[in-house]
Write a protein that holds these residues in place. Structure first.
Motif: not given
Length: 113
Positions: A38-39, A65-66, A29-32, A51-56
């Motif tokens: 973050c992932l 969603a794996l 999941q993506i959470a703030v 983990e810090l998620l760095v995507l556009e």
């Protein structure tokens, strides 16, 4: 020489296959967290990792969603399925072995009198 190279490629393929088996997958999941996107996912032993998620444009893809991760010292993770080079290494080893056998057969045939 080709026989030694074939054995080397085969041994490397076996080691690579073991290394590939260490990759595991799970839903994420993506959470703030603390203002950062973050992932977040659960590992096989139940540990929650973020983990810090760095995507556009971070978003959960449609369908499955794996996240793929390894439980080792590096803590590697990625969203793409890990690529395996094992098949290529096996075929290279087999080709070198065939070249070795062919060279021996042709050598015997050349001296056949």
């Amino acid at each position: 020489m080709a026989l030694i190279a074939a054995a080397g490629f085969y041994a490397f393929a076996v080691a690579e296959r073991r290394r590939d088996a260490e990759w595991k997958s799970t839903d994420y999941q993506i959470a703030v967290l603390e203002g950062q996107e973050c992932l977040v996912f659960h590992t096989a032993d139940g540990t929650v990792r973020s983990e810090l998620l760095v995507l556009e444009h971070p978003h959960v893809p449609e369908g499955a969603a794996l996240v793929y991760y390894r439980e080792d010292k590096t803590g590697s993770w990625q969203l793409e399925k890990p690529r395996s080079h094992v098949r290529f290494l096996y075929w290279t080893a087999a080709s070198l072995l065939a070249a070795f056998v062919l060279s021996k057969v042709l050598g015997v045939m050349a001296h056949w009198n």
